[in-house]
Design an enzyme around this catalytic site. Structure first.
Site, mmCIF file in Angstrom:
data_model
loop_
_atom_site.group_PDB
_atom_site.id
_atom_site.type_symbol
_atom_site.label_atom_id
_atom_site.label_comp_id
_atom_site.label_asym_id
_atom_site.label_seq_id
_atom_site.Cartn_x
_atom_site.Cartn_y
_atom_site.Cartn_z
ATOM 1 N N GLU A 178 -8.842 12.565 -4.132
ATOM 2 C CA GLU A 178 -9.261 11.016 -3.529
ATOM 3 C C GLU A 178 -8.050 10.789 -3.353
ATOM 4 O O GLU A 178 -7.072 10.761 -3.468
ATOM 5 C CB GLU A 178 -10.355 10.548 -4.572
ATOM 6 C CG GLU A 178 -9.350 10.021 -5.939
ATOM 7 C CD GLU A 178 -10.644 9.566 -6.408
ATOM 8 O OE1 GLU A 178 -12.340 10.186 -6.245
ATOM 9 O OE2 GLU A 178 -10.170 8.896 -7.376
ATOM 10 N N LYS A 182 -5.381 7.622 -3.501
ATOM 11 C CA LYS A 182 -4.166 6.308 -4.496
ATOM 12 C C LYS A 182 -4.924 5.259 -3.507
ATOM 13 O O LYS A 182 -4.122 5.196 -2.912
ATOM 14 C CB LYS A 182 -3.321 7.345 -4.724
ATOM 15 C CG LYS A 182 -2.867 6.762 -6.055
ATOM 16 C CD LYS A 182 -0.988 7.035 -5.939
ATOM 17 C CE LYS A 182 -0.519 6.548 -7.052
ATOM 18 N NZ LYS A 182 -0.322 5.430 -6.884
ATOM 19 N N ASP A 237 -4.638 1.476 -3.730
ATOM 20 C CA ASP A 237 -2.875 0.786 -3.855
ATOM 21 C C ASP A 237 -3.340 -0.876 -4.369
ATOM 22 O O ASP A 237 -3.868 -1.816 -3.602
ATOM 23 C CB ASP A 237 -2.241 0.035 -2.668
ATOM 24 C CG ASP A 237 -0.826 0.006 -2.948
ATOM 25 O OD1 ASP A 237 -0.252 0.176 -4.140
ATOM 26 O OD2 ASP A 237 0.031 0.415 -2.445
ATOM 27 N N TYR A 292 -13.119 1.056 -7.441
ATOM 28 C CA TYR A 292 -13.799 2.356 -7.312
ATOM 29 C C TYR A 292 -13.298 2.700 -8.538
ATOM 30 O O TYR A 292 -12.082 2.487 -9.516
ATOM 31 C CB TYR A 292 -12.938 2.975 -6.661
ATOM 32 C CG TYR A 292 -13.496 2.731 -4.529
ATOM 33 C CD1 TYR A 292 -14.595 3.205 -4.680
ATOM 34 C CD2 TYR A 292 -12.250 2.939 -3.153
ATOM 35 C CE1 TYR A 292 -15.128 2.765 -2.806
ATOM 36 C CE2 TYR A 292 -13.284 3.025 -2.327
ATOM 37 C CZ TYR A 292 -13.957 2.581 -2.029
ATOM 38 O OH TYR A 292 -14.507 2.789 -1.265
ATOM 39 N N LYS A 339 2.722 11.635 -2.957
ATOM 40 C CA LYS A 339 2.265 10.159 -1.924
ATOM 41 C C LYS A 339 2.686 9.850 -0.696
ATOM 42 O O LYS A 339 3.633 10.668 0.028
ATOM 43 C CB LYS A 339 3.681 9.234 -2.893
ATOM 44 C CG LYS A 339 3.520 9.172 -4.101
ATOM 45 C CD LYS A 339 2.233 7.826 -4.254
ATOM 46 C CE LYS A 339 3.365 7.026 -4.401
ATOM 47 N NZ LYS A 339 4.216 6.043 -5.444
ATOM 48 N N CYS A 355 18.435 -20.728 26.313
ATOM 49 C CA CYS A 355 18.141 -19.341 26.640
ATOM 50 C C CYS A 355 19.116 -18.536 26.314
ATOM 51 O O CYS A 355 20.435 -18.342 26.732
ATOM 52 C CB CYS A 355 16.741 -19.185 27.787
ATOM 53 S SG CYS A 355 16.776 -17.024 28.121
ATOM 54 N N CYS A 399 19.050 -16.473 29.842
ATOM 55 C CA CYS A 399 19.259 -17.631 30.781
ATOM 56 C C CYS A 399 19.904 -18.514 31.336
ATOM 57 O O CYS A 399 21.168 -19.165 31.697
ATOM 58 C CB CYS A 399 18.405 -17.206 32.206
ATOM 59 S SG CYS A 399 17.324 -18.341 31.652
ATOM 60 N N CYS A 439 11.795 -20.741 26.924
ATOM 61 C CA CYS A 439 12.696 -20.414 27.691
ATOM 62 C C CYS A 439 12.200 -21.257 28.802
ATOM 63 O O CYS A 439 10.680 -20.606 29.006
ATOM 64 C CB CYS A 439 13.529 -19.330 27.745
ATOM 65 S SG CYS A 439 14.097 -19.389 29.721
ATOM 66 N N CYS A 499 14.556 -16.183 34.509
ATOM 67 C CA CYS A 499 14.974 -15.994 33.430
ATOM 68 C C CYS A 499 14.908 -14.084 33.726
ATOM 69 O O CYS A 499 13.512 -13.995 33.546
ATOM 70 C CB CYS A 499 14.467 -16.939 32.480
ATOM 71 S SG CYS A 499 15.166 -15.390 31.057
HETATM 72 S S1 IVH Z 1 -5.625 8.917 -11.722
HETATM 73 C C1 IVH Z 1 -4.539 10.866 -15.470
HETATM 74 N N1 IVH Z 1 -7.181 8.405 -9.712
HETATM 75 O O1 IVH Z 1 -2.701 4.972 -9.540
HETATM 76 C C2 IVH Z 1 -5.313 10.193 -14.119
HETATM 77 N N2 IVH Z 1 -5.311 7.023 -10.419
HETATM 78 O O2 IVH Z 1 -0.400 6.591 -12.435
HETATM 79 C C3 IVH Z 1 -4.857 9.337 -13.625
HETATM 80 N N3 IVH Z 1 -4.842 5.340 -8.900
HETATM 81 O O3 IVH Z 1 -1.749 3.428 -11.713
HETATM 82 C C4 IVH Z 1 -5.219 8.503 -12.865
HETATM 83 N N4 IVH Z 1 -6.408 5.344 -6.872
HETATM 84 O O4 IVH Z 1 -4.495 2.822 -11.161
HETATM 85 C C5 IVH Z 1 -6.154 8.377 -10.076
HETATM 86 N N5 IVH Z 1 -7.748 8.008 -7.369
HETATM 87 C C6 IVH Z 1 -6.805 8.234 -8.258
HETATM 88 C C7 IVH Z 1 -6.027 6.860 -8.374
HETATM 89 C C8 IVH Z 1 -6.075 6.031 -9.378
HETATM 90 C C9 IVH Z 1 -4.664 5.376 -7.873
HETATM 91 C C10 IVH Z 1 -3.584 4.474 -9.796
HETATM 92 C C11 IVH Z 1 -4.112 4.403 -11.354
HETATM 93 C C12 IVH Z 1 -2.314 4.162 -11.809
HETATM 94 C C13 IVH Z 1 -1.200 5.277 -11.138
HETATM 95 C C14 IVH Z 1 -1.345 6.559 -11.425
#
Ligand code: IVH
Length: 671
Positions: A117, A119, A121, A227, A318, A412, A415, A430, A436
């Site tokens: 899934e 990650k 932010d 989520y 990442k 400017c 020109c 300008c 120009c």
């Molecule tokens: S799993 C043991 N799943 O990423 C596993 N983390 O270093 C624990 N994060 O700050 C985390 N989306 O909050 C997992 N789909 C996701 C995530 C996720 C964001 C963040 C998490 C933590 C960092 C993990």
């Protein structure tokens, strides 16, 4: 009396159950079954009953989201199970190494199945549910000990105060991410700017900052989302065999999980998932910084165990960072098509968002002053999706001594004409007009661009040569170029010269909206050009129109009308147009709008998601060709949302506002 109270008690229970269910339909399934107005009525009825019987109020009642008092500080919380972090992978090789280690430890030759899934932010949280009731929300802190933010997490609509279902565990720690959508973030900052408040650097900081408010009433105003991605400690949970099943269980409890979660097989499956999500990254309505893979089988997870604070069974793969720090060498001013001076930061080259960036925009002088950016500063650069890199903020701690603020040049840089700044406007310009060179080049670039005259092969570098060599002054000169002259230019040969002449010839057969747009009249974008063409049908009529007539066109207000009028009031412009027509530029007569034409007349559409049979651009043209209008965001004025696969946050907004949602087929059935 007692009977009335009993009736009310029952009704209160019923209302709470209904409201919880509708919350689930809305936030988890993304498929509400009642309009918002109905939801509001149910909520109000419950509120009224609770006012009458305050002793029947319970903390998990849907009315009790913001009822909590501000806290004086944040109490410490010890998590039932530590909140772990993730090992990172930054390349295909590192991902493969992770998978190899997993297989080696499990002594498995077969492809491992991974729960995948995005990650998110945002900020990690742990939610503690006891017998299905939310009793505590906490930040990650150092992983073992976090801060109590219960009063704030309760205000987040997608976090249930009570879980759904009968077979609920006695204790359950739900782990997940709280984040802010890009739209919510932009609105929050816009409001802060309007009110002279502090803006946030990015959605992650905005989310984390919102959770650190002492007063939950403030947090409630922040557009936060949640989520769930896993669990911590638990007691009494019927334990499945796979992580993906845990997610399904959480979803069943009424918690929101990422709709993009999948189970993939082996390193190839991981890589394809990463690539697919990477492609969609810029169209998502929130920020993600990678994807997470977790070994799906829980017995495998146990066998693999942990190293220090990170599990051996999971990895975060990442994406290239959107933001990096670098040193700003200098600030220069670029002159645009309308003469606007844009301050541009010249940077020590830095790799960000997947490319090396050495220039970034600073938008205008107000922005420069607000951020107090100075040559020599260390700055945060951001590049998201295909947008132009920008300077986000200055790292003031790293400011060298003796820096000087930037001042707007009086003349400017291209020109030498005077630079003028209209009182109250952020933009300085300008005053040289087409005298120009910079403005001339930009006008020609715009004229030749894809959505204007679409002259293939006439790029910025070539235009620079043509203008600097005094070969082209106005667009008419383009059509006077011959093959020999073009072939003599830098990096041009006989073949490319021939192609360009052919492209110029082809561009002569255009449409009135394109031609109008190509002229580069201030404030006349594609949509306005289309409206003008449809309203007047021919160029001469637009030329002759007075301010009142211009303003009778849909979407044309006094400012646009003044710009159009001023443009055609200049003899020079009219001469250029006449010469273009004499050179052979032509377009078919536009079908004028009439009230009866177009079955979608008067209807406003918004598009979201990926359509399967046409691009969004094609859908837009189709809708417009039937008299409808397409706008960018859903509001009370929207009639229809056309929704493709993987819609953004517009869908939820539309549902909230009771806007009719159509798929492609339903759209087609309208005309
Ligand atoms: S799993 C043991 N799943 O990423 C596993 N983390 O270093 C624990 N994060 O700050 C985390 N989306 O909050 C997992 N789909 C996701 C995530 C996720 C964001 C963040 C998490 C933590 C960092 C993990």
């Amino acid at each position: 009396m007692a009977a009335k109270r009993e009736n009310s008690r029952q009704r209160i229970a019923e209302l709470r159950e209904q409201l919880n269910f509708h919350n689930y339909r809305y936030y988890v399934l993304d498929d509400p079954v009642i309009p918002d107005s109905k939801y509001d009525r149910l909520l109000r009825e419950l509120q009224d009953l609770e006012v009458e019987y305050p002793d029947l109020i319970v903390p998990d009642s849907p009315t009790q989201r913001v009822g909590f008092e501000p806290v004086a500080g944040f109490a410490d919380v010890i998590h039932l199970e530590p909140m772990l972090s993730l090992e990172n992978a930054f390349s295909e090789e590192e991902l493969a190494a992770f998978d190899r280690k997993v297989r080696d430890r499990l002594k498995s030759d077969e492809d491992i199945e991974y729960a995948a899934e995005p990650k998110m932010d945002g900020a990690a949280v742990s939610l503690l549910y006891e017998k299905g009731v939310l009793v505590r929300g906490a930040t990650r802190g150092d992983g073992t000990r976090g801060e109590d933010i219960t009063h704030n997490v309760r205000t987040i609509p997608s976090i249930p105060l009570r879980l759904l279902g009968e077979a609920l565990p006695d204790v359950l720690e739900v782990r997940g991410e709280i984040f802010m959508s890009l739209e919510g973030f932009a609105e929050l900052n816009a409001e802060a700017r309007r009110e002279g408040g502090k803006t946030f650097v990015n959605p992650r900081n905005a989310a984390a900052g919102s959770l650190r408010q002492l007063d939950p009433k403030l947090t409630a105003k922040r557009p936060l989302e949640f989520y769930a991605y896993g669990i911590g400690g638990q007691r009494g949970l019927e334990f499945p065999e796979r992580h993906s099943e845990i997610l399904a269980t959480l979803r069943g409890f009424g918690l929101r999980i990422s709709p993009l979660n999948r189970v993939v097989s082996g390193v190839d499956g991981c890589q394809s998932y990463y690539d697919a999500i990477g492609k969609r990254r810029s169209s998502l309505s929130y920020e993600i910084d990678g994807v997470v893979f977790k070994v799906d089988r829980l017995d495998y997870q146990s066998a693999l165990g942990f190293v220090s604070r990170a599990p051996r069974w999971a990895v975060a793969y990442k994406f290239p960072a959107h933001e990096e720090m670098t040193v700003l060498r200098d600030i220069e001013f670029q002159v645009g098509r309308t003469g606007a001076l844009t301050p541009v930061a010249r940077l020590e080259p830095v790799f960000v968002g997947g490319v090396t960036v050495s220039n970034a925009t600073l938008h205008n002088m107000d922005e420069v002053a607000r951020k107090d950016v100075r040559p020599g500063d260390t700055v945060v650069i951001r590049r998201a999706g295909d947008v132009i890199p920008e300077v986000v903020s200055v790292v003031t701690e790293k400011r060298p001594r003796k820096t000087r603020p930037v001042v707007l040049p009086r003349h400017c840089p291209v020109c030498g004409s005077d630079v003028v700044r209209v009182e109250g406007e952020a933009v300085a310009r300008c005053s040289g007009g087409l005298y120009c060179r910079a403005q001339r080049k930009e006008s020609l670039r715009h004229f030749a661009s894809r959505r204007a005259m679409d002259i293939e092969g006439l790029g910025a570098k070539l235009i620079d040569q043509l203008v600097d060599g005094d070969l082209v002054h106005t667009p008419v000169d383009l059509y006077r170029l011959d093959e020999e002259t073009i072939a003599g230019l830098d990096r041009m040969g006989q073949k490319s010269a021939k192609n360009l002449v052919r492209a110029l010839e082809k561009s002569k057969h255009t449409t009135l909206p394109r031609f109008l747009y190509a002229l580069g009249i201030r404030e006349v974008g594609e949509a306005t050009a289309k409206s003008l063409a449809k309203h007047f049908g021919e160029l001469d009529a637009i030329r002759r129109a007075d301010l009142d007539e211009l303003q009778s066109v849909e979407d044309v207000g006094p400012i646009v009308a003044t710009h159009v009028d001023a443009f055609f009031g200049q003899r020079h412009n009219v001469e250029v147009i006449d010469q273009l027509v004499a050179a052979g530029v032509e377009w078919p007569r536009e079908q004028r709008d009439s009230k009866s034409r177009g079955r979608l007349k008067g209807k406003t559409f918004v598009l979201t998601g990926t359509l399967s049979e046409m691009t969004r651009e094609e859908a837009k043209e189709l809708i417009e060709s039937h008299g409808g209008k397409v706008t960018g965001s859903v509001s009370g004025k929207t009639d229809y949302l056309v929704c493709g696969a993987d819609p953004g946050s517009k869908l939820a907004t539309a549902q909230k506002l009771g806007v009719t949602v159509l798929d492609e087929e339903q759209l087609r059935s309208l005309y």
